[in-house]
Each structure stands twice: as structure tokens, then as C-alpha cells.
Design an enzyme around this catalytic site. Structure first.
Site, PDB file in Angstrom:
ATOM      1  N   PHE A 173      32.873  10.377   5.234  1.00  0.00           N
ATOM      2  CA  PHE A 173      33.505   9.260   4.367  1.00  0.00           C
ATOM      3  C   PHE A 173      34.262   8.536   5.435  1.00  0.00           C
ATOM      4  O   PHE A 173      35.126   8.702   5.923  1.00  0.00           O
ATOM      5  CB  PHE A 173      34.657   9.826   3.402  1.00  0.00           C
ATOM      6  CG  PHE A 173      35.352   9.113   2.563  1.00  0.00           C
ATOM      7  CD1 PHE A 173      34.767   8.475   1.434  1.00  0.00           C
ATOM      8  CD2 PHE A 173      36.453   8.172   3.077  1.00  0.00           C
ATOM      9  CE1 PHE A 173      35.245   7.424   0.722  1.00  0.00           C
ATOM     10  CE2 PHE A 173      37.011   7.039   2.554  1.00  0.00           C
ATOM     11  CZ  PHE A 173      36.458   6.564   1.318  1.00  0.00           C
ATOM     12  N   ASP A 195      36.807   8.541  14.124  1.00  0.00           N
ATOM     13  CA  ASP A 195      37.505   7.846  12.762  1.00  0.00           C
ATOM     14  C   ASP A 195      38.906   8.736  12.247  1.00  0.00           C
ATOM     15  O   ASP A 195      38.563   9.751  11.747  1.00  0.00           O
ATOM     16  CB  ASP A 195      36.531   7.703  11.345  1.00  0.00           C
ATOM     17  CG  ASP A 195      37.140   7.389  10.340  1.00  0.00           C
ATOM     18  OD1 ASP A 195      38.343   6.957  10.296  1.00  0.00           O
ATOM     19  OD2 ASP A 195      36.741   6.759   9.276  1.00  0.00           O
ATOM     20  N   LYS A 222      45.423   3.710   7.219  1.00  0.00           N
ATOM     21  CA  LYS A 222      46.421   4.375   6.518  1.00  0.00           C
ATOM     22  C   LYS A 222      47.897   4.701   7.127  1.00  0.00           C
ATOM     23  O   LYS A 222      48.832   3.574   6.998  1.00  0.00           O
ATOM     24  CB  LYS A 222      45.811   5.763   6.235  1.00  0.00           C
ATOM     25  CG  LYS A 222      44.449   5.789   5.348  1.00  0.00           C
ATOM     26  CD  LYS A 222      44.310   7.032   4.676  1.00  0.00           C
ATOM     27  CE  LYS A 222      43.110   6.590   3.777  1.00  0.00           C
ATOM     28  NZ  LYS A 222      41.839   7.141   3.960  1.00  0.00           N
TER      29      LYS A 222
HETATM   30  C1  LIG Z   1      40.445   6.355   3.957  1.00  0.00           C
HETATM   31  C2  LIG Z   1      39.648   6.475   4.790  1.00  0.00           C
HETATM   32  C3  LIG Z   1      38.807   5.421   5.115  1.00  0.00           C
HETATM   33  C4  LIG Z   1      38.929   4.233   4.491  1.00  0.00           C
HETATM   34  O1  LIG Z   1      40.305   3.424   4.451  1.00  0.00           O
HETATM   35  P1  LIG Z   1      40.355   2.390   3.362  1.00  0.00           P
HETATM   36  O2  LIG Z   1      41.475   1.754   3.912  1.00  0.00           O
HETATM   37  O3  LIG Z   1      40.550   2.913   2.046  1.00  0.00           O
HETATM   38  O4  LIG Z   1      39.345   1.181   3.429  1.00  0.00           O
HETATM   39  C5  LIG Z   1      37.972   5.516   6.437  1.00  0.00           C
HETATM   40  N1  LIG Z   1      37.910   6.613   7.072  1.00  0.00           N
HETATM   41  C6  LIG Z   1      38.215   7.620   6.542  1.00  0.00           C
HETATM   42  C7  LIG Z   1      38.325   8.935   7.258  1.00  0.00           C
HETATM   43  C8  LIG Z   1      39.151   7.736   5.597  1.00  0.00           C
HETATM   44  O5  LIG Z   1      40.019   8.845   5.172  1.00  0.00           O
END
Ligand SMILES: *Cc1c(COP(=O)(O)O)cnc(C)c1O
Length: 426
Positions: A146, A233, A274
């Protein structure tokens, strides 16, 4: 109805249902206030927040330092665009770069935008540094990943709900099994057009899937062997969530003794979002060293809001809270406690199969099928007892409270969780 009128939960849900697109299926809790580890609904009921807005609110709801920095800056200067300099961005870039030991930081707003930024940097690097022929670069990603919701990002998702009827999809991605080094090396070996490997240190949305010990370090070593960029990520795992400042923590400066026990990994590109803002404001970005970041030249990438003065003030305050309050340490200690308490329960349970996670990013596996409503029903029962959590993939429940939780609060939550689970025993 006036926007200022007090509304009931039912009113608020009805409004969203009628006027909002149905792109989420929320638990029916209508929240109107938050402080620390708690949120309150419009009827005044208090809940422990065990989602933390998918780990955006690591520093706790409405942290006074973060809100203070935000309101102060909001009264002074909010947006200049990058057409001009502002007096906050450079300070923020320096703060992020020094905190995580990278040469440079490129600010954006949302996690998905930061992922897109990393992909663009990686592709440019492939053509300008690695020497891959134009338009032929491939980026390896993991199954069940994700990384966000843009058209390019969903192009390499294998979640049918997220991808169906959104084609045509962006090319240039190769999927391999997560936590499988053989598959990764096979992909690298069979193709000399590989530019990068994009990976979540723990797969959060997939259900808090923690890879085998040493997987990330070995994957990084493979990337070095094949001259491939390792792109971490850390949007969900970063900013102390897993008990370290970054889950891939290498020679970062966190005051955390737990870094030393595990292999050091320094990703070539790190993606943050985040909790980079403590949930107060959308702040994201990408870190890399000069030899990679210098493929970005004026005009090649940008964002009107990315790196605005409010984001800069909020980002610095949010990182400062993590350091000052030693949240990585707290996440590590409370995480061990949480999993050991849950394991004690699981040893005599037929409703929960396992607990897994790192730091305060954890999940339990409910003993029922993915299409059963059991996990949802359990979360509804948690809500009745004053605790909010959400199922992922049908039968997995994620537990990710704000990292400012105390041990007493955690033990109270363990009591709530286990007492509810007991009522679901078969
Ligand atoms: C939440 C998330 C995203 C996307 O972030 P948004 O601010 O919702 O666009 C990307 N990578 C990971 C691992 C995430 O948990």
C-alpha cells in the site's frame, strides 16, 4: 441546519451519507474533539484512539506544541508558493536532514505525493546516473503493497477494490513477493533495467505484516549489488511508530538504544508523511543524498503547498515532540508489553490466532474467515467499551495508539480489549 448547530451522531452520519462520496466505510463514531490518546464523540463519550489516523497522530491529538507552532505561523504567513523564498522552509529542510542524516529533503503534502516524488526521482536517476535507456526503467515493488491512491500508485497495487476500472495503468513496475529475497534477486538478475526497489519496512495496510529478521538489510545489500535504489516508504512506519525514529533506522540520531541491536540500513530514498506533522496538517516529503536528489532541477517537480511556512513550522514542532518526549523509546517499551499481554490471552483463546507487530504498530488475527463480520463486530464492541480500532482485510484488527500513551493507560486498554474478546470466544 446551521453549521454551528450541535448535531447528533446520527445527523452527522446521515449528512456524510447523502452529500459525501462513499469512498470509505467508517465505524459509526462521530468525533468532535481530541486530546492526547483520547477522542470524544458528539455525545461526549470518550474513547481511546487505537488507530491514530493510520499512525498520523503519533504525538497525540492536538499536541499543544504542535498546535501552538501552527497557530503562531498561521497568524504570520501561510503560503508564498515556491515562486519566492520564505523564512521557514530552509529551517525545516535543515531540521529534517540533520535529524535523519540525509543531505536533502524535498517537501510535499500527502503520503501519495511523496511516493510519486520518490518514483520520479528514481526514474530520473535511472536515466541520468545509471544509464538505462529512455522510458525503459523498471521499479520493483512488493505484492500486497500500500503506497497511496494516485493513478500511478494503484497501477502496482494488487488490491482489486483499489484498482478495478481505474485503468489504463502506469507501466514500469514489477511485483515480487514481500519478504522473499530469492524472488527479489531473481527480478534484479533477470533484468538490467531495474532502477529501484520500493518497499514498506512493515506492510501496514496489508495487516501489519512484519518481514523476517534481516530481510530489509539483505534486500538493501542486493540493491547495492545490482546498483538499484532502495526506497523505503516510511509513511506509516516512520516517526517513532515502530520503536525507532525510522523502521529502517540506520545511523539516524534518535536517542534510542534499540537501534544498535538490529542491522543498520540506510535507504537511498526515504518517504515520510502522516506523523511528520503529528496529524495537525498534511506534511510529507522525501529524503535523499545529493548524488540522487540532484536529478531534481528547477521546473522538474513541484507543489503549490509543498513546503509552505505552516507545514514547516508544524513539521519541526512535530519532530521536536518525538525527540523531547522520547516517543520511540516509549513505543518500543509499550509495544513489548502489549504483545506479551496479548500473547498471554491468545495462549488460552480460540477467537484470536496471533498478535504481531513492532513498537506500537500491532495487529491481532481473528480466528474467522476474511469475509466474516467477526472483526467488525469486535470493533463495534470495543467502541461500546470506549476504544476505537478498525479491521483491515476482514479478519485482522490493527492496534496503533498515539505514542504518548502511558503504561497505566495501555494496561487499561489491554483489559478492555481482552474483556471484549472473551465475549466472542467460540
Ligand atoms: C498512508 C500511506 C500512504 C499514503 O499517504 P496519504 O497521505 O494517504 O496519501 C503511503 N504509504 C504508506 C505506507 C501509507 O501507510
Amino acid at each position: 441546519m446551521s453549521v454551528l448547530e450541535k448535531m447528533t451522531s446520527a445527523d452527522a452520519i446521515a449528512l456524510e451519507d447523502k452529500y459525501g462520496a462513499h469512498n470509505y466505510h467508517p465505524l459509526p463514531a462521530v468525533l468532535s474533539r481530541g486530546e492526547g490518546v483520547f477522542v470524544w464523540d458528539v455525545e461526549g463519550r470518550r474513547y481511546y484512539d487505537f488507530l491514530s489516523a493510520y499512525s498520523a497522530v503519533n504525538q497525540g491529538h492536538c499536541h499543544p506544541d504542535i498546535v501552538g507552532a501552527m497557530t503562531e505561523q498561521a497568524k504570520t504567513l501561510t503560503l508564498t508558493s515556491r515562486a519566492f523564498y520564505n523564512d521557514m522552509l530552509g529551517k525545516f529542510e535543515k531540521y529534517v536532514s540533520e535529524t535523519f542524516h540525509y543531505d536533502k529533503f524535498l517537501p510535499m503534502n500527502t503520503g501519495a505525493e511523496a511516493v510519486e516524488t520518490a518514483l520520479k526521482i528514481c526514474r530520473r536517476w535511472a536515466y541520468e546516473k545509471k544509464g538505462i535507456s529512455p522510458n525503459e526503467a523498471q521499479i520493483v515493488v512488493c505484492e500486497n503493497n500500500f503506497h497511496g491512491r494516485t493513478t500511478t500508485i494503484i497501477s502496482f497495487s494488487n488490491d482489486p477494490v483499489a484498482t478495478k476500472n481505474f485503468g489504463p495503468y502506469t507501466q514500469g513496475f514489477i511485483k515480487v513477493e514481500y519478504d522473499n529475497l530469492e524472488a527479489l534477486e531473481k527480478a534484479f538478475k533477470s533484468n538490467d533495467k531495474i532502477a529501484g526497489f520500493l518497499v514498506e519496512p512493515i506492510q501496514g495496510e496489508a495487516g501489519v505484516y512484519v518481514p523476517s529478521e534481516g530481510y530489509l538489510a539483505s534486500a538493501k545489500a542486493l540493491c547495492e549489488k545490482y546498483n538499484v535504489l532502495f526506497i523505503a516508504d516510511e509513511v506509516q512506519t516512520g516517526i517513532a511508530r515502530t520503536g525507532k525514529l525510522l523502521a529502517t533506522c540506520g545511523n539516524c540520531s534518535c536517542p534510542d538504544r534499540h537501534c544498535s541491536g538490529e542491522p543498520e540500513i540506510k535507504a537511498d530514498i526515504v518517504i515520510l508523511g502522516k506523523a511528520l506533522s503529528g496529524g495537525a496538517y498534511p506534511v510529507s516529503g522525501v529524503m535523499a543524498n545529493d548524488d540522487i536528489m540532484d536529478v531534481i532541477i528547477p521546473g522538474s517537480h513541484g507543489s503549490t503547498f509543498g513546503g509552505n511556512p505552516v507545514a514547516a513550522a508544524v513539521g519541526m514542532a512535530a519532530l521536536n515532540v518525538v525527540k523531547e518526549e522520547r516517543l520511540a523509546e516509549n513505543a518500543h517499551v509499550l509495544g513489548e508489553l502489549f504483545r506479551s499481554e496479548m500473547q498471554k490471552f491468545i495462549d488460552n483463546s480460540t477467537i484470536v490466532n496471533a498478535v504481531r507487530g513492532k513498537g506500537l504498530l500491532n495487529a491481532i488475527l481473528i480466528n474467522d474467515s476474511e469475509d466474516s463480520t467477526t472483526a467488525w463486530d469486535i470493533c463495534m464492541a470495543f467502541k461500546e467499551k470506549g476504544l476505537l480500532a478498525k479491521p483491515t482485510h476482514g479478519n485482522i484488527i490493527r492496534f496503533a495508539p498515539p505514542l504518548v500513551m502511558t503504561e497505566d493507560q495501555l494496561m487499561e486498554c489491554v483489559e478492555i480489549i481482552t474483556s471484549v474478546l472473551k465475549t466472542f470466544e467460540k
